[in-house]
Scaffold this active site. Structure first.
Site, PDB file in Angstrom:
ATOM      1  N   PRO A 179       0.781  -1.242   0.000  1.00 58.18           N
ATOM      2  CA  PRO A 179       0.000   0.000   0.000  1.00 58.18           C
ATOM      3  C   PRO A 179       0.813   1.294   0.000  1.00 58.18           C
ATOM      4  CG  PRO A 179      -0.975  -1.594   1.472  1.00 58.18           C
ATOM      5  CD  PRO A 179       0.332  -2.176   1.040  1.00 58.18           C
TER       6      PRO A 179
ATOM      7  N   VAL B 290       3.210  -2.309   8.265  1.00 61.25           N
ATOM      8  CA  VAL B 290       3.180  -3.664   7.688  1.00 61.25           C
ATOM      9  C   VAL B 290       3.970  -3.707   6.375  1.00 61.25           C
ATOM     10  CG1 VAL B 290       1.710  -5.583   6.970  1.00 61.25           C
ATOM     11  CG2 VAL B 290       0.966  -4.087   8.812  1.00 61.25           C
ATOM     12  N   CYS B 291       3.850  -2.626   5.586  1.00 64.65           N
ATOM     13  CA  CYS B 291       4.589  -2.586   4.309  1.00 64.65           C
ATOM     14  C   CYS B 291       6.091  -2.622   4.545  1.00 64.65           C
ATOM     15  CB  CYS B 291       4.238  -1.325   3.528  1.00 64.65           C
ATOM     16  SG  CYS B 291       2.489  -1.225   3.137  1.00 64.65           S
ATOM     17  N   SER B 292       6.529  -1.905   5.582  1.00 64.11           N
ATOM     18  CA  SER B 292       7.969  -1.853   5.882  1.00 64.11           C
ATOM     19  C   SER B 292       8.442  -3.171   6.459  1.00 64.11           C
ATOM     20  CB  SER B 292       8.245  -0.714   6.870  1.00 64.11           C
ATOM     21  OG  SER B 292       7.789   0.502   6.324  1.00 64.11           O
ATOM     22  N   ASP B 293       7.486  -4.039   6.767  1.00 63.07           N
ATOM     23  CA  ASP B 293       7.755  -5.305   7.421  1.00 63.07           C
ATOM     24  C   ASP B 293       7.502  -6.466   6.448  1.00 63.07           C
ATOM     25  OD1 ASP B 293       8.476  -6.630   9.698  1.00 63.07           O
ATOM     26  OD2 ASP B 293       6.430  -6.878  10.418  1.00 63.07           O
TER      27      ASP B 293
END
Lengths: 196, 163
Positions: free
Chosen positions: A79, A85-88
């Site tokens: 996103p 969450v994206c960085s993860d």
């Protein structure tokens, strides 16, 4: 005086980049949980994947079609840069290049962020082995082609596997708030390589 | 951060899947399908919360491995044991981290974050150091949110906190 301060700060940053450079964790923008899925797919498994050409961080433009007959392609839409969450997600993919190689696959990371934002964000993740593509302008055009552009302008957290014939073999439009488990993607890649 | 809450209760509430035989020996636990870290045969237990997806954990892996190696040396004068818990990581993801970074101490998946929640470890890497005060009770002696970085310094810090 102000100029001297700027100069001093710059030098200190150059000397101690670990102190001055923003780490991934420091840069995270917290967002509340969102509606798990907020778009409607316009492609399905078994169909030919819509071709696209997008600019990558390296400056090179990358076309999906260029992998035809050569590699399976995993598209990882996330996103937004600098969100938790994206960085993860991509840093995990970054340590499994060998698994993608094993299944003769390339990974293309895609967001609707612009190139400078993607540069800063992915630099904080370390050196990524896979191309990162910007679907910034026209905004989310590729995401729209696949039906994964949400109503607020970011993409879903979605994974597509496109085989060497250019056919979509796997789709996971995941709950945007949760990272997809890696083993499911790996199983799908294995299935394509084992069963053609 | 956990603070000075009831660490004994928190530790006993955690259930980890049974590790491989070599890890069972290292931890001194009994055979079974699962176990609680409170049953580990140690005077001091170091728990590292990590994630395969966390760049800081990846960067810190070499220093953490060095630290584990130091804990196995008799010169510490303490029975220190170490485990890693993969926050929101599956068994598959934990196995990748273990292989990629050649981790020699036991790692466990915590797919739903239950263990992390019990010990209030809401970011990775995160270290929780617990001392056994008697057969059935434990005390939190040190906690660090963030990378370990320097193995010798980290060991020295822990040793100064042991009572």
């Amino acid at each position: 005086m102000a100029l001297k301060l700027v100069w001093l700060t710059t030098i200190l940053c150059l000397i101690a980049t670990s102190v001055c450079a923003m780490t991934l964790a420091e840069g995270i923008f917290e967002v509340d949980d969102e509606k798990p899925v907020d778009s409607t797919l316009v492609v399905e498994v078994g169909e030919e994947a819509p071709n696209f050409t997008l600019p990558s961080l390296s400056g090179e433009k990358i076309s999906l079609r260029s992998f035809r007959e050569k590699k399976n392609v995993v598209l990882s839409f996330v996103p937004a840069a600098w969100t938790r969450v994206c960085s993860d997600q991509w840093p995990g993919y970054n340590i499994v290049e060998d698994i993608f190689d094993e299944y003769d696959a390339v990974l293309l990371g895609i967001t609707v962020d612009n190139i400078p934002t993607l540069y800063a964000w992915t630099k904080a993740m370390g050196e990524l082995w896979f191309p990162v593509l910007s679907d910034f302008y026209p905004h989310g055009e590729v995401a729209k082609q696949y039906g994964v552009l949400r109503s607020n302008g970011v993409t879903e957290r979605a994974l597509f596997i496109i085989d060497k014939e250019g056919i979509i073999r796997y789709i996971d439009v995941h709950d945007i708030n949760i990272r997809p488990p890696l083993e499911v993607l790996v199983e799908a890649l294995k299935d394509i390589e084992d069963n053609g | 951060m956990l603070g000075k809450g009831n660490i004994t209760h928190a530790l006993k509430a955690i259930e980890l899947m049974q590790p491989l035989e070599t890890a069972v020996q290292y931890l001194g636990i009994e055979d079974g399908e699962s176990f609680s870290p409170s049953s580990i045969n140690a005077d001091v237990l170091v728990i590292q919360f990590f994630s395969m997806y966390c760049p800081a954990c990846q960067t810190d892996a070499a220093a953490v491995n060095e630290f584990y190696d130091l804990t196995t040396k008799p010169h510490t004068g303490q029975n220190i044991k170490m485990i890693g818990i993969g926050f929101a990581n599956s068994e598959f993801e934990v196995a990748i981290f273990k292989r990629k970074f050649n981790v020699l101490f036991p790692l466990f998946p915590d797919p739903y974050g239950d263990a992390a929640r019990a010990l209030h470890a809401y970011s990775t890497p995160h270290f929780v150091v617990i001392q056994r005060t008697d057969n059935d009770n434990f005390k939190l002696i040190y906690e660090q949110a963030g990378a370990l970085r320097n193995s010798e310094k980290f060991l020295k810090t822990i040793l100064t906190h042991i009572e």
